[in-house]
Design a protein around this motif. Structure first.
Motif, PDB file in Angstrom:
ATOM      1  N   LYS A  11     -10.545 -42.938  13.796  1.00 25.73           N
ATOM      2  CA  LYS A  11     -10.974 -43.048  14.732  1.00 25.73           C
ATOM      3  C   LYS A  11     -11.299 -41.197  14.969  1.00 25.73           C
ATOM      4  N   HIS A  18      -4.209 -31.730  20.931  1.00 23.89           N
ATOM      5  CA  HIS A  18      -2.789 -30.007  20.841  1.00 23.89           C
ATOM      6  C   HIS A  18      -2.471 -30.201  22.422  1.00 23.89           C
ATOM      7  N   GLY A 102      -7.716 -37.054   9.179  1.00 25.11           N
ATOM      8  CA  GLY A 102      -7.532 -36.761  11.173  1.00 25.11           C
ATOM      9  C   GLY A 102      -8.293 -37.442  11.260  1.00 25.11           C
ATOM     10  N   PRO A 173       4.641 -38.247  17.957  1.00 26.31           N
ATOM     11  CA  PRO A 173       3.265 -37.487  17.752  1.00 26.31           C
ATOM     12  C   PRO A 173       2.930 -38.168  19.745  1.00 26.31           C
ATOM     13  N   SER A 174       1.808 -37.497  20.100  1.00 29.01           N
ATOM     14  CA  SER A 174       1.196 -37.760  21.403  1.00 29.01           C
ATOM     15  C   SER A 174       1.042 -39.657  21.831  1.00 29.01           C
ATOM     16  N   ASP A 177      -3.822 -41.374  18.602  1.00 27.14           N
ATOM     17  CA  ASP A 177      -4.060 -41.488  17.614  1.00 27.14           C
ATOM     18  C   ASP A 177      -4.120 -43.671  17.556  1.00 27.14           C
ATOM     19  N   THR A 217      -0.632 -32.605  10.231  1.00 26.68           N
ATOM     20  CA  THR A 217      -0.488 -32.177  11.604  1.00 26.68           C
ATOM     21  C   THR A 217       0.540 -32.146  12.058  1.00 26.68           C
ATOM     22  N   GLY A 302      -5.529 -32.211  14.109  1.00 26.50           N
ATOM     23  CA  GLY A 302      -4.440 -30.968  13.717  1.00 26.50           C
ATOM     24  C   GLY A 302      -5.282 -29.844  13.840  1.00 26.50           C
TER      25      GLY A 302
HETATM   26  O1  PMV Z   1      -4.461 -35.066  12.638  1.00 20.85           O
HETATM   27  P1  PMV Z   1      -4.763 -36.109  13.705  1.00 20.85           P
HETATM   28  O2  PMV Z   1      -6.380 -36.853  13.741  1.00 20.85           O
HETATM   29  O3  PMV Z   1      -3.514 -37.122  13.524  1.00 20.85           O
HETATM   30  O4  PMV Z   1      -4.525 -35.815  15.170  1.00 20.85           O
HETATM   31  C1  PMV Z   1      -3.342 -34.547  15.705  1.00 20.85           C
HETATM   32  C2  PMV Z   1      -4.124 -34.943  17.244  1.00 20.85           C
HETATM   33  C3  PMV Z   1      -2.566 -33.748  17.830  1.00 20.85           C
HETATM   34  O5  PMV Z   1      -2.876 -33.065  19.132  1.00 20.85           O
HETATM   35  C4  PMV Z   1      -2.633 -32.274  17.222  1.00 20.85           C
HETATM   36  C5  PMV Z   1      -1.020 -34.223  17.727  1.00 20.85           C
HETATM   37  C6  PMV Z   1      -0.603 -35.751  17.936  1.00 20.85           C
HETATM   38  O6  PMV Z   1       0.294 -36.250  18.305  1.00 20.85           O
HETATM   39  O7  PMV Z   1      -1.770 -35.797  19.002  1.00 20.85           O
END
Ligand code: PMV
Length: 342
Positions: A11, A18, A102, A173-174, A177, A217, A302
């Motif tokens: 993805k 953020h 990421g 995490p939000s 993902d 992240t 991240g």
């Molecule tokens: O680094 P990634 O692709 O796993 O994305 C992190 C996205 C953030 O918004 C920075 C953190 C989150 O938990 O959503």
């Protein structure tokens, strides 16, 4: 003899990273050119559930693996969810998704394991608990179609399971993902709400450049948290500005106004710089992509390393990919968002 196969795509976050941690929306899309795959086979009687992480050359016995071992956690949570006692199965896991860049490699590997185990459980049940002797070696065309019998696992349940594993990597995490990977389609995501798939009016192309800089992240998210605590007014303003871009981008994408997206990507990147998660290497990649003809560029995920995404066309893609490699990218994947493969 194969009992179950599970796959899951990579993805990228298009907009909103953020800020999404602070309740603002984000847009994320699956990248189907790269994927994780898990294959379940019958193991020796008494062997228990064993995961062979082929890319890492690591064998993990689920029964004895530490509590924070992510692949074993994915397997344990699946067995608990399906109310299965530990079977004598061997799960081989492979992935073409770059690790720690990421692109959701961890979430995709977990999702593939969960799907493969659910399918193996279903097949075993169908063959009267004799799954290991079923002799059915026909592979399903795509395990993105989830099993339909008792071991059916809706995308929302899969997403929730993968989220539990993601917590081991990311803390809090939000959920973006696991959501985009489990649903396998572009999503407009707001933390704590059901994800909304969003329409893509006209397919568009992205060059995804890996800076080669591993950047956890968790650290970037923690730094943003501290900065937000010190100046909430400024950071809330920045997050609102990101949210406005996400709304504009959602409209532009659904109307097929691809040319507007480049500007929005540049705007989101500038805000991420102010949020403090870009770095000189990502800024150099963005500048190189733009000078080579990209319509816009931004970091994705991240930040502080990881990926940069650049909006390209059939014509500009090769030139932009070359420029990104010349500016330090260790890998460039060109993908079409919204094509029928998505
Ligand atoms: O680094 P990634 O692709 O796993 O994305 C992190 C996205 C953030 O918004 C920075 C953190 C989150 O938990 O959503």
């Amino acid at each position: 003899m194969i009992l179950g196969v599970g796959r899951a795509p990579g993805k990228v976050i298009l907009f909103g990273e953020h800020a999404v941690v602070y309740g603002r929306p984000a847009l994320a899309v699956p990248v189907t050119q790269v994927q994780a795959e898990a294959i379940v086979e019958a193991g020796a009687p008494g062997s228990g559930l064993v995961i062979w992480a082929a890319d890492l050359g690591e064998e993990i016995a689920v029964r004895t693996a530490p509590a924070d071992q992510p692949l074993a956690t994915a397997a344990r949570l699946t067995l608990a969810k399906l109310e299965l006692s530990e079977p004598d199965w061997r799960v081989t896991v492979r992935s073409t998704i770059p690790i720690a860049s990421g692109m959701g490699s961890g979430a995709a590997v977990s999702a593939a394991i969960v799907r493969a185990l659910a399918e193996a459980a279903r097949r075993s049940q169908e063959s009267g608990g004799r799954g290991q002797e079923s002799g059915d070696s026909q592979l399903p065309a795509s395990s993105l179609q989830l099993p339909t019998s008792n071991f059916q696992l809706p995308a929302s349940d899969l997403s929730a399971l993968v989220y539990e594993v993601e917590k081991l990597h990311h803390g809090t995490p939000s959920g973006v993902d696991n959501t985009v990977i489990a649903f396998g389609q572009p999503v407009y995501f707001v933390r704590g709400r059901p994800p909304q798939p969003f329409p893509i009016g006209r397919p568009f192309m992205l060059a995804i450049a890996d800076s080669g800089i591993a950047s956890p992240t968790k650290i970037a998210v923690g730094d943003v948290r501290r900065a937000w605590e010190q100046d909430r007014t400024r950071f809330e303003w920045l997050f609102d500005a990101v949210a406005a871009i996400v709304e504009d981008a959602t409209k532009a994408i659904s109307r097929g106004e691809v040319e507007k997206l480049g500007q929005l990507m540049d705007g989101n990147h500038a805000l991420l710089q102010q949020i403090g998660v870009s770095c000189p290497e990502l800024d150099a990649l963005a500048a190189a992509a733009r000078s080579a003809g990209a319509l816009g560029a931004k970091l994705s995920g991240g930040g502080r390393g990881g990926n940069l995404i650049a909006l390209v066309t059939e014509e500009t893609a090769p030139r932009v990919a070359d420029a990104l490699r010349a500016a330090g990218a260790v890998r460039v994947i060109v993908t079409t968002v919204g094509s029928s493969a998505q």
